[in-house]
Design a protein around this motif. Structure first.
Motif, PDB file in Angstrom:
ATOM      1  N   ARG A  74      67.281  24.666  57.718  1.00  0.00           N
ATOM      2  CA  ARG A  74      67.084  24.874  56.619  1.00  0.00           C
ATOM      3  C   ARG A  74      66.162  26.120  56.191  1.00  0.00           C
ATOM      4  O   ARG A  74      65.852  26.578  54.947  1.00  0.00           O
ATOM      5  CB  ARG A  74      66.379  23.855  55.614  1.00  0.00           C
ATOM      6  N   THR A 112      60.642  30.876  55.119  1.00  0.00           N
ATOM      7  CA  THR A 112      61.573  31.239  53.960  1.00  0.00           C
ATOM      8  C   THR A 112      62.633  29.974  54.025  1.00  0.00           C
ATOM      9  O   THR A 112      62.951  29.656  55.168  1.00  0.00           O
ATOM     10  CB  THR A 112      62.424  32.621  53.982  1.00  0.00           C
ATOM     11  N   LEU A 113      63.411  29.897  52.869  1.00  0.00           N
ATOM     12  CA  LEU A 113      64.271  29.211  52.642  1.00  0.00           C
ATOM     13  C   LEU A 113      65.556  29.791  53.176  1.00  0.00           C
ATOM     14  O   LEU A 113      65.944  30.980  52.619  1.00  0.00           O
ATOM     15  CB  LEU A 113      64.612  28.688  51.253  1.00  0.00           C
ATOM     16  N   ALA A 127      68.684  29.161  52.668  1.00  0.00           N
ATOM     17  CA  ALA A 127      69.753  29.296  51.651  1.00  0.00           C
ATOM     18  C   ALA A 127      69.803  30.457  50.680  1.00  0.00           C
ATOM     19  O   ALA A 127      70.831  31.143  50.172  1.00  0.00           O
ATOM     20  CB  ALA A 127      69.558  27.920  50.681  1.00  0.00           C
ATOM     21  N   ASP A 128      68.480  30.794  50.344  1.00  0.00           N
ATOM     22  CA  ASP A 128      68.197  31.965  49.416  1.00  0.00           C
ATOM     23  C   ASP A 128      67.094  32.906  49.700  1.00  0.00           C
ATOM     24  O   ASP A 128      66.866  33.829  48.985  1.00  0.00           O
ATOM     25  CB  ASP A 128      68.212  31.398  47.963  1.00  0.00           C
ATOM     26  N   GLY A 129      66.310  32.821  50.731  1.00  0.00           N
ATOM     27  CA  GLY A 129      65.307  33.765  51.255  1.00  0.00           C
ATOM     28  C   GLY A 129      63.975  33.499  50.292  1.00  0.00           C
ATOM     29  O   GLY A 129      62.965  34.278  50.695  1.00  0.00           O
ATOM     30  N   THR A 130      63.845  32.291  49.978  1.00  0.00           N
ATOM     31  CA  THR A 130      62.704  32.118  48.877  1.00  0.00           C
ATOM     32  C   THR A 130      61.537  32.083  49.965  1.00  0.00           C
ATOM     33  O   THR A 130      61.856  30.962  50.818  1.00  0.00           O
ATOM     34  CB  THR A 130      62.932  30.931  48.042  1.00  0.00           C
ATOM     35  N   TYR A 167      56.793  22.743  47.761  1.00  0.00           N
ATOM     36  CA  TYR A 167      57.555  22.389  48.640  1.00  0.00           C
ATOM     37  C   TYR A 167      57.158  21.488  49.686  1.00  0.00           C
ATOM     38  O   TYR A 167      57.508  21.128  50.721  1.00  0.00           O
ATOM     39  CB  TYR A 167      57.966  23.931  49.678  1.00  0.00           C
TER      40      TYR A 167
END
Length: 175
Positions: A10, A70-71, A73-76, A100
């Motif tokens: 993840r 970072t995530l 899935a979306d780079g957060t 988180y």
């Protein structure tokens, strides 16, 4: 030292960039709860975060690996991790944005860093410390395969708790 990215199911742990300052500042650096059990105080301005990033990147290039978490899935950007290498051991610390917490991200990031750190030439011992009251970090380290080796009395100061040295637990994994 070359900066490597680490990828988990993840997460992506990647080298920090100057343009990460706003995400770091807004995401966790100014949050007193995130800063509670760390060695830095909450940032009061984006300029502090820029200065932190300059120091984090330049100092780390000499003796370790800085990453932002970072995530995948979306780079957060949700946190940071730093592995300091002083053979025959390496030591790491991390923080995760409060939004988180309790979702397993600390454990997932720590597990990746433990595996990476112990794969480095000359490293036979990986360690991390956490304040004795920081149960969430202690649990994340345990889930990452580390064992509590000791309670180090009056070992570190945590400026957001007190000016006095505090006790920490030392977690270790060896080859």
């Amino acid at each position: 030292m070359p900066l490597n990215s680490l990828t988990t199911r993840r997460l992506v742990l990647r080298p920090p960039r100057r343009e990460d300052a706003v995400a770091i500042y807004d995401g966790y650096a100014r949050d007193p709860e995130v800063a509670r059990y760390v060695c830095w105080t909450p940032h009061h301005s984006i300029d502090e975060t820029h200065q932190f990033l300059e120091h984090f990147c330049s100092h780390s290039a000499e003796d370790g690996y800085p990453w932002v978490i970072t995530l995948a899935a979306d780079g957060t950007l949700i946190g940071a991790m730093h592995l300091r290498v002083t053979p025959p051991r390496a030591e790491f610390g991390f923080n995760i944005a409060r939004e988180y917490w309790s979702q397993g991200y600390g454990t997932e990031a720590a597990t990746a860093v433990v595996e990476f750190g112990l794969s480095l030439p000359g490293i036979v011992r990986l360690q991390a410390c956490c304040h004795v009251d920081n149960r969430a970090s202690a649990r994340a380290l345990e889930k990452a395969g580390m064992e509590r080796e000791a309670r180090l009395r009056q070992y570190m100061t945590f400026p957001n708790l007190s000016d006095d040295a505090q006790d920490v637990f030392l977690y270790v994994k060896t080859t």
